[in-house]
Write an enzyme that holds these catalytic residues in place. Structure first.
Site, PDB file in Angstrom:
ATOM      1  N   THR A  97       7.681 -38.515  -5.860  1.00 56.67           N
ATOM      2  CA  THR A  97       7.695 -38.233  -4.423  1.00 56.67           C
ATOM      3  C   THR A  97       6.392 -38.681  -3.756  1.00 56.67           C
ATOM      4  N   GLY A 136       3.930 -31.505  -9.631  1.00 55.14           N
ATOM      5  CA  GLY A 136       3.331 -30.313 -10.220  1.00 55.14           C
ATOM      6  C   GLY A 136       2.319 -30.690 -11.286  1.00 55.14           C
ATOM      7  N   GLU A 380      13.714 -31.569  -7.053  1.00 55.77           N
ATOM      8  CA  GLU A 380      14.704 -32.200  -7.943  1.00 55.77           C
ATOM      9  C   GLU A 380      15.968 -32.586  -7.199  1.00 55.77           C
TER      10      GLU A 380
HETATM   11  C1  LIG Z   1       4.247 -26.110 -22.096  1.00 52.03           C
HETATM   12  C2  LIG Z   1       4.115 -24.719 -21.674  1.00 52.03           C
HETATM   13  C3  LIG Z   1       4.965 -24.433 -20.481  1.00 52.03           C
HETATM   14  C4  LIG Z   1       5.551 -23.105 -20.658  1.00 52.03           C
HETATM   15  C5  LIG Z   1       6.903 -23.010 -20.040  1.00 52.03           C
HETATM   16  C6  LIG Z   1       7.703 -24.249 -20.277  1.00 52.03           C
HETATM   17  C7  LIG Z   1       8.948 -24.266 -19.440  1.00 52.03           C
HETATM   18  C8  LIG Z   1       9.790 -25.465 -19.761  1.00 52.03           C
HETATM   19  C9  LIG Z   1      10.997 -24.982 -20.456  1.00 52.03           C
HETATM   20  C10 LIG Z   1      11.877 -25.783 -21.013  1.00 52.03           C
HETATM   21  C11 LIG Z   1      11.840 -27.257 -20.829  1.00 52.03           C
HETATM   22  C12 LIG Z   1      13.172 -27.727 -20.308  1.00 52.03           C
HETATM   23  C13 LIG Z   1      13.448 -27.133 -18.950  1.00 52.03           C
HETATM   24  C14 LIG Z   1      12.854 -28.007 -17.858  1.00 52.03           C
HETATM   25  C15 LIG Z   1      13.590 -27.825 -16.550  1.00 52.03           C
HETATM   26  C16 LIG Z   1      13.059 -26.668 -15.851  1.00 52.03           C
HETATM   27  C17 LIG Z   1      12.137 -27.120 -14.742  1.00 52.03           C
HETATM   28  C18 LIG Z   1      11.965 -26.013 -13.804  1.00 52.03           C
HETATM   29  C19 LIG Z   1      10.784 -26.152 -12.907  1.00 52.03           C
HETATM   30  C20 LIG Z   1      10.926 -27.309 -11.988  1.00 52.03           C
HETATM   31  C21 LIG Z   1       9.674 -27.511 -11.208  1.00 52.03           C
HETATM   32  C22 LIG Z   1       9.845 -28.559 -10.137  1.00 52.03           C
HETATM   33  C23 LIG Z   1      10.342 -29.910 -10.644  1.00 52.03           C
HETATM   34  C24 LIG Z   1      10.619 -30.824  -9.469  1.00 52.03           C
HETATM   35  C25 LIG Z   1      10.411 -32.265  -9.838  1.00 52.03           C
HETATM   36  C26 LIG Z   1      10.849 -33.168  -8.724  1.00 52.03           C
HETATM   37  O1  LIG Z   1      11.168 -32.769  -7.637  1.00 52.03           O
HETATM   38  S1  LIG Z   1      10.909 -34.804  -9.184  1.00 52.03           S
HETATM   39  C27 LIG Z   1      11.491 -35.633  -7.747  1.00 52.03           C
HETATM   40  C28 LIG Z   1      12.958 -35.353  -7.495  1.00 52.03           C
HETATM   41  N1  LIG Z   1      13.452 -36.284  -6.522  1.00 52.03           N
HETATM   42  C29 LIG Z   1      14.760 -36.526  -6.346  1.00 52.03           C
HETATM   43  O2  LIG Z   1      15.611 -35.890  -6.915  1.00 52.03           O
HETATM   44  C30 LIG Z   1      15.099 -37.660  -5.403  1.00 52.03           C
HETATM   45  C31 LIG Z   1      16.509 -37.569  -4.911  1.00 52.03           C
HETATM   46  N2  LIG Z   1      16.967 -38.871  -4.460  1.00 52.03           N
HETATM   47  C32 LIG Z   1      17.729 -39.648  -5.277  1.00 52.03           C
HETATM   48  O3  LIG Z   1      18.051 -39.317  -6.407  1.00 52.03           O
HETATM   49  C33 LIG Z   1      18.221 -40.969  -4.718  1.00 52.03           C
HETATM   50  O4  LIG Z   1      17.359 -41.406  -3.699  1.00 52.03           O
HETATM   51  C34 LIG Z   1      19.656 -40.872  -4.152  1.00 52.03           C
HETATM   52  C35 LIG Z   1      19.755 -39.770  -3.124  1.00 52.03           C
HETATM   53  C36 LIG Z   1      20.593 -40.624  -5.283  1.00 52.03           C
HETATM   54  C37 LIG Z   1      20.017 -42.174  -3.470  1.00 52.03           C
HETATM   55  O5  LIG Z   1      19.627 -43.181  -4.354  1.00 52.03           O
HETATM   56  P1  LIG Z   1      20.068 -44.686  -4.064  1.00 52.03           P
HETATM   57  O6  LIG Z   1      19.839 -44.951  -2.615  1.00 52.03           O
HETATM   58  O7  LIG Z   1      19.462 -45.588  -5.042  1.00 52.03           O
HETATM   59  O8  LIG Z   1      21.565 -44.591  -4.453  1.00 52.03           O
HETATM   60  P2  LIG Z   1      22.876 -44.617  -3.599  1.00 52.03           P
HETATM   61  O9  LIG Z   1      22.952 -45.884  -2.794  1.00 52.03           O
HETATM   62  O10 LIG Z   1      23.078 -43.330  -2.889  1.00 52.03           O
HETATM   63  O11 LIG Z   1      23.889 -44.722  -4.812  1.00 52.03           O
HETATM   64  C38 LIG Z   1      23.836 -45.855  -5.659  1.00 52.03           C
HETATM   65  C39 LIG Z   1      24.658 -45.534  -6.858  1.00 52.03           C
HETATM   66  O12 LIG Z   1      23.809 -44.874  -7.800  1.00 52.03           O
HETATM   67  C40 LIG Z   1      24.418 -43.677  -8.218  1.00 52.03           C
HETATM   68  N3  LIG Z   1      23.375 -42.716  -8.550  1.00 52.03           N
HETATM   69  C41 LIG Z   1      22.458 -42.212  -7.717  1.00 52.03           C
HETATM   70  N4  LIG Z   1      21.672 -41.342  -8.374  1.00 52.03           N
HETATM   71  C42 LIG Z   1      22.115 -41.320  -9.656  1.00 52.03           C
HETATM   72  C43 LIG Z   1      21.718 -40.607 -10.827  1.00 52.03           C
HETATM   73  N5  LIG Z   1      20.704 -39.713 -10.814  1.00 52.03           N
HETATM   74  N6  LIG Z   1      22.383 -40.820 -11.966  1.00 52.03           N
HETATM   75  C44 LIG Z   1      23.416 -41.690 -11.966  1.00 52.03           C
HETATM   76  N7  LIG Z   1      23.865 -42.402 -10.899  1.00 52.03           N
HETATM   77  C45 LIG Z   1      23.197 -42.195  -9.759  1.00 52.03           C
HETATM   78  C46 LIG Z   1      25.238 -43.236  -7.034  1.00 52.03           C
HETATM   79  O13 LIG Z   1      26.224 -42.320  -7.428  1.00 52.03           O
HETATM   80  C47 LIG Z   1      25.794 -44.558  -6.576  1.00 52.03           C
HETATM   81  O14 LIG Z   1      26.835 -44.906  -7.426  1.00 52.03           O
HETATM   82  P3  LIG Z   1      28.131 -45.616  -6.795  1.00 52.03           P
HETATM   83  O15 LIG Z   1      28.976 -45.915  -7.984  1.00 52.03           O
HETATM   84  O16 LIG Z   1      28.736 -44.617  -5.856  1.00 52.03           O
HETATM   85  O17 LIG Z   1      27.595 -46.836  -6.091  1.00 52.03           O
HETATM   86  C1  LIG Z   2       7.813 -26.733  -5.466  1.00 55.18           C
HETATM   87  C2  LIG Z   2       8.018 -28.236  -5.472  1.00 55.18           C
HETATM   88  C3  LIG Z   2       7.734 -28.953  -6.624  1.00 55.18           C
HETATM   89  C4  LIG Z   2       7.913 -30.342  -6.636  1.00 55.18           C
HETATM   90  N1  LIG Z   2       7.575 -31.041  -7.767  1.00 55.18           N
HETATM   91  C5  LIG Z   2       7.686 -32.394  -7.746  1.00 55.18           C
HETATM   92  C6  LIG Z   2       7.292 -33.156  -8.895  1.00 55.18           C
HETATM   93  O1  LIG Z   2       6.848 -32.608  -9.905  1.00 55.18           O
HETATM   94  N2  LIG Z   2       7.397 -34.506  -8.837  1.00 55.18           N
HETATM   95  C7  LIG Z   2       7.882 -35.158  -7.720  1.00 55.18           C
HETATM   96  O2  LIG Z   2       7.970 -36.392  -7.729  1.00 55.18           O
HETATM   97  N3  LIG Z   2       8.281 -34.453  -6.624  1.00 55.18           N
HETATM   98  C8  LIG Z   2       8.189 -33.098  -6.619  1.00 55.18           C
HETATM   99  N4  LIG Z   2       8.581 -32.388  -5.518  1.00 55.18           N
HETATM  100  C9  LIG Z   2       9.042 -33.099  -4.327  1.00 55.18           C
HETATM  101  C10 LIG Z   2      10.548 -32.943  -4.139  1.00 55.18           C
HETATM  102  O3  LIG Z   2      11.218 -33.656  -5.131  1.00 55.18           O
HETATM  103  C11 LIG Z   2      10.905 -33.459  -2.742  1.00 55.18           C
HETATM  104  O4  LIG Z   2      10.330 -32.599  -1.804  1.00 55.18           O
HETATM  105  C12 LIG Z   2      12.420 -33.499  -2.566  1.00 55.18           C
HETATM  106  O5  LIG Z   2      12.946 -34.547  -3.323  1.00 55.18           O
HETATM  107  C13 LIG Z   2      12.833 -33.646  -1.088  1.00 55.18           C
HETATM  108  O6  LIG Z   2      12.313 -34.827  -0.535  1.00 55.18           O
HETATM  109  P1  LIG Z   2      11.455 -34.753   0.830  1.00 55.18           P
HETATM  110  O7  LIG Z   2      10.440 -33.703   0.655  1.00 55.18           O
HETATM  111  O8  LIG Z   2      11.052 -36.129   1.164  1.00 55.18           O
HETATM  112  O9  LIG Z   2      12.467 -34.211   1.931  1.00 55.18           O
HETATM  113  P2  LIG Z   2      13.335 -35.141   2.919  1.00 55.18           P
HETATM  114  O10 LIG Z   2      14.246 -36.001   2.152  1.00 55.18           O
HETATM  115  O11 LIG Z   2      12.429 -35.755   3.903  1.00 55.18           O
HETATM  116  O12 LIG Z   2      14.257 -34.003   3.627  1.00 55.18           O
HETATM  117  C14 LIG Z   2      13.980 -33.535   4.921  1.00 55.18           C
HETATM  118  C15 LIG Z   2      15.302 -33.189   5.585  1.00 55.18           C
HETATM  119  O13 LIG Z   2      16.038 -34.395   5.782  1.00 55.18           O
HETATM  120  C16 LIG Z   2      17.368 -34.258   5.278  1.00 55.18           C
HETATM  121  N5  LIG Z   2      17.865 -35.514   4.733  1.00 55.18           N
HETATM  122  C17 LIG Z   2      17.171 -36.409   4.006  1.00 55.18           C
HETATM  123  N6  LIG Z   2      17.950 -37.423   3.614  1.00 55.18           N
HETATM  124  C18 LIG Z   2      19.196 -37.165   4.113  1.00 55.18           C
HETATM  125  C19 LIG Z   2      20.452 -37.839   4.046  1.00 55.18           C
HETATM  126  N7  LIG Z   2      20.608 -39.008   3.396  1.00 55.18           N
HETATM  127  N8  LIG Z   2      21.517 -37.257   4.663  1.00 55.18           N
HETATM  128  C20 LIG Z   2      21.380 -36.073   5.287  1.00 55.18           C
HETATM  129  N9  LIG Z   2      20.210 -35.390   5.405  1.00 55.18           N
HETATM  130  C21 LIG Z   2      19.140 -35.936   4.813  1.00 55.18           C
HETATM  131  C22 LIG Z   2      17.227 -33.234   4.180  1.00 55.18           C
HETATM  132  O14 LIG Z   2      18.477 -32.595   3.954  1.00 55.18           O
HETATM  133  C23 LIG Z   2      16.192 -32.278   4.747  1.00 55.18           C
HETATM  134  O15 LIG Z   2      16.855 -31.348   5.588  1.00 55.18           O
HETATM  135  C24 LIG Z   2       8.405 -30.998  -5.483  1.00 55.18           C
HETATM  136  C25 LIG Z   2       8.715 -30.271  -4.336  1.00 55.18           C
HETATM  137  C26 LIG Z   2       8.527 -28.887  -4.321  1.00 55.18           C
HETATM  138  C27 LIG Z   2       8.858 -28.111  -3.077  1.00 55.18           C
END
Ligand SMILES: CCCCCCCC/C=C\CCCCCCCCCCCCCCCC(=O)SCCNC(=O)CCNC(=O)[C@H](O)C(C)(C)COP(=O)(O)OP(=O)(O)OC[C@H]1O[C@@H](n2cnc3c(N)ncnc32)[C@H](O)[C@@H]1OP(=O)(O)O
Ligand SMILES: Cc1cc2nc3c(=O)[nH]c(=O)nc-3n(C[C@H](O)[C@H](O)[C@H](O)COP(=O)(O)OP(=O)(O)OC[C@H]3O[C@@H](n4cnc5c(N)ncnc54)[C@H](O)[C@@H]3O)c2cc1C
Length: 627
Positions: A97, A136, A380
């Site tokens: 991100t 994180g 996520e």
């Molecule tokens: C060591 C000591 C520690 C002690 C404790 C340990 C604890 C750990 C315990 C156990 C370990 C295991 C547990 C771990 C889990 C627990 C974690 C809990 C805490 C979490 C803390 C916070 C973590 C947060 C991390 C983050 O946030 S990372 C960033 C996340 N960001 C996102 O998710 C971004 C979202 N956006 C997207 O994915 C893409 O932009 C989109 C929205 C999908 C659009 O992508 P794009 O534009 O490229 O695609 P489209 O045009 O929409 O579609 C194209 C085609 O692709 C397909 N598609 C899209 N995504 C996927 C996918 N993911 N997989 C497969 N296919 C995908 C889509 O369907 C389209 O297909 P089509 O056929 O329709 O064309």
């Molecule tokens: C506690 C925490 C831990 C995190 N840890 C990590 C990490 O370890 N690694 C990492 O890489 N990231 C991490 N993130 C970031 C997180 O993955 C992003 O915040 C998340 O993916 C949302 O993206 P954004 O913040 O850009 O929100 P945006 O996408 O800008 O969303 C803003 C608003 O726009 C809307 N919107 C956006 N796109 C669309 C669409 N296509 N259609 C309709 N509405 C839409 C959303 O619904 C939302 O209401 C963390 C976030 C938090 C809060």
């Protein structure tokens, strides 16, 4: 029982103290666990560690960074980095991100440009919006990042790839040249986690630091694709699958334990005016708040287990080169994460509010849980974006269902059998098979309804992308309906196949029916609009739910006791096992830093002049102030 693992009073600590305490506790736990044969930070023991530690550090390291090395690295890269990461000799995070983009990954701006002459990648954030923001453990702890950046070779863009980038010196922990890194400041929750920012300016890394399982760059700059590029998104699928148990089911179970135990102790008001004050758990209104959330814990748990199994089976297929399951798994994991985090976060707030004023106190342990669960709706994969991803798959399947017999989680879209409901009594509506059919029919109609609306718009000349945007709310509803039928269906199957006592199976069946009926009664508009239920049957559905509340009330405390959380993990004056709520609240409040002196020093600094004048007036010496 190890006092080194106890959580001192978190609410009375500063953020920096909580950050340090979480790191101490986590590394202490690892020191005890790591030497054990076969233990790794991604093994099954981690879930017990996650359960035992209320505030820990390195969850991204353990839960995301290490699994990414396994998913995206070649065997050589895994051999190099996994042992270092598993022994915490390097600490990593997942840096995807950016300040300007989180959901739309194709919009990410950090660039990795291949320098053929030196066989290096030059990593650069060309402008402020390209800065990595949120990861994180990145602000102060991590010395490496798995950096997701746009690969560029000779001016041509190849999309998002994963790069291993060291950001801090392994001896001094100082940021390396070209690296600006720090903590992003106070947040709604995760006080102990140093979510960070990372600005990279012309940082050079060796060619070998491109994680190359799915693609590689040869020394001469030739780019080679080696697999389904959608696997580059695989890490997010895995975390979405795993976080349901850790960050939704478990915290909601803790919140329910606190609220149900407190509601059994808290006496307030009368039901029968001639009797004594009742425990608030005797109010049906209170049962209606709490028990459906208890049911959600179980149903989300069962559905999450099924999803984890599906992800495991899918991963085995991918190892054999078969990625055909990827679209279904992506849609289901995205939808499950979004819908269950939405339900879980809302449920935690419902049960917090059900505890009245003491539920608003940090001493209840509930604000900690509620705020933390709110994050699951954003990280996520922001929920709306995830629901639309799920809907995208459903619309495609609905089209395909017109000519093919579908299988998997969307099979019901090609079920054209008579699905009308013949329920005549509320007992009929407590039948698991009836509840499953109702949810399948509602989901099928919701998907078809959204699809039909869009088709009609396109037929009338609206561009497809505009039709999609304008029908987004219907598409999101379709995704929610799909997930609800999946959760109800998998739970009914899971419970029916469970080998347990008849009395336990009865309770679980009642909880499953309560979950399904609560969902029907909360969405009865859909069920009537799509012809699933008549208005009279909706009345029966409400009766059925109220009847289950009455049946489950006697076992409510026993059910949450079965979650078996220690008092230390709950950190709650309201939810402690002994039920001594008032004594615990008073002791907790007295420990507040505000109470370390009888008179707060600022009283003397700011208040004293007014106190003196008030005393003089009361003793007849001063003039009446106009203040
Ligand atoms: C060591 C000591 C520690 C002690 C404790 C340990 C604890 C750990 C315990 C156990 C370990 C295991 C547990 C771990 C889990 C627990 C974690 C809990 C805490 C979490 C803390 C916070 C973590 C947060 C991390 C983050 O946030 S990372 C960033 C996340 N960001 C996102 O998710 C971004 C979202 N956006 C997207 O994915 C893409 O932009 C989109 C929205 C999908 C659009 O992508 P794009 O534009 O490229 O695609 P489209 O045009 O929409 O579609 C194209 C085609 O692709 C397909 N598609 C899209 N995504 C996927 C996918 N993911 N997989 C497969 N296919 C995908 C889509 O369907 C389209 O297909 P089509 O056929 O329709 O064309
Ligand atoms: C506690 C925490 C831990 C995190 N840890 C990590 C990490 O370890 N690694 C990492 O890489 N990231 C991490 N993130 C970031 C997180 O993955 C992003 O915040 C998340 O993916 C949302 O993206 P954004 O913040 O850009 O929100 P945006 O996408 O800008 O969303 C803003 C608003 O726009 C809307 N919107 C956006 N796109 C669309 C669409 N296509 N259609 C309709 N509405 C839409 C959303 O619904 C939302 O209401 C963390 C976030 C938090 C809060």
């Amino acid at each position: 029982n190890d006092t080194s693992m106890q959580h001192r009073n978190l609410n009375h600590m500063t953020r920096e103290e909580r950050f340090s305490e979480a790191m101490r506790r986590t590394l202490y736990a690892l020191k005890v666990l790591l030497p054990r044969e076969g233990w790794t930070p991604v093994g099954p023991e981690m879930k017990y560690l996650a359960r035992a530690i209320k505030e820990f550090t390195f969850i991204i390291h353990a839960g995301v960074f290490i699994p990414c090395i396994m998913s995206y690295g070649t065997n050589e890269q895994i051999a190099k980095w996994f042992p270092l990461a598993a022994d915490f000799r390097i600490i990593g995070t997942y840096a995807q991100t950016e300040l300007g983009h989180g959901s739309f990954l194709r919009g990410l701006e950090t660039i990795a440009t291949y320098d053929r002459a030196n066989q290096e990648f030059i990593i650069n954030c060309p402008k402020i919006t390209a800065m990595k923001w949120w990861p994180g453990d990145m602000g102060k702890s991590a010395n490496h990042v798995l950096l997701m950046a746009e690969l560029v070779i000779d001016g041509k863009k190849y999309g998002m790839h994963g790069f291993m980038v060291q950001i801090r010196d392994l001896t001094t922990h100082e940021p390396l040249p070209g690296v600006t890194v720090g903590d992003i400041g106070a947040k709604l929750s995760f006080e102990s986690v140093d979510n960070g920012f990372l600005y990279l300016q012309n940082v050079r890394i060796p060619r070998e630091n491109l994680l190359s399982k799915l693609s590689e760059v040869h020394p001469d700059g030739t780019y080679i694709k080696k697999g389904n590029q959608r696997l580059m998104y695989g890490s997010m699928v895995r975390v979405r699958v795993n976080l349901i148990a850790h960050e939704i089911v478990m915290p909601l179970a803790k919140a329910c334990t606190i609220a149900v135990r407190y509601s059994a102790v808290r006496r307030q008001g009368l039901i029968n005016p001639s009797k004594e004050e009742v425990p608030v758990l005797d109010y049906v209104a209170q049962q209606h708040k709490l028990l459906p959330q208890v049911a959600t814990v179980f149903m989300a748990h069962f559905a999450a287990k099924q999803l984890v199994k599906m992800h495991h089976d899918y991963s085995l297929e991918v190892e054999k080169g078969n990625t055909s399951q990827l679209p279904e798994l992506h849609a289901l994991s995205a939808g499950m994460k979004a819908c269950l985090s939405e339900q879980g976060a809302a449920g935690a707030e419902i049960v917090r509010r059900a505890c009245g004023g003491h539920g608003y106190s940090c001493g209840s342990g509930l604000p900690f849980i509620v705020n933390r669960m709110l994050a699951t709706c954003t990280y996520e994969g922001e929920n709306t974006v995830m629901q639309l991803q799920c809907a995208r798959y459903l619309i495609k399947c609905a089209d395909q269902a017109k000519k093919d017999k579908l299988t998997g989680s969307v099979w019901y879209l090609s079920d054209f059998s008579n699905m009308s409901c013949t329920a005549q009594t509320f007992g009929d509506l407590q039948e698991p098979s009836v509840l499953v059919k109702l949810h399948e029919r509602r989901a099928k109609c919701a998907v078809q309804h959204a699809g039909k609306k869009m088709q009609n718009m396109v037929k009338n000349g609206t561009p497809a992308h505009d039709a999609w945007n304008m029908m987004a709310t219907l598409l999101i509803n379709a995704a929610r309906a799909h997930i609800m039928q999946y959760v109800v269906g998998t739970s009914v199957t899971y419970i029916s196949e469970l080998s347990c006592s008849a009395s336990l199976k009865k309770i679980l069946t009642q909880l499953c029916a309560l979950y399904a009926l609560h969902n029907i009664n909360s969405n009865c508009g859909d069920f009537v609009k799509f012809g699933c239920l008549t208005s009279a049957q909706c009345d029966l559905a409400q009766e059925a739910e109220f009847n289950l509340l009455k049946q489950l009330r006697p076992d409510a405390v026993g059910i949450v006791d079965s979650f078996d959380f220690t008092d230390d993990i709950l950190q709650s004056c309201l939810g402690a096992y002994d039920g001594n709520v008032y004594e615990r609240l008073f002791e907790w409040a007295k420990q507040a830093p505000m109470n370390k002196t009888e008179v707060h020093q600022d009283s003397y600094q700011y208040l004293q002049p007014y106190l003196h004048e008030g005393r003089d007036v009361l003793e007849g010496r001063g003039r009446n102030s106009k203040l």
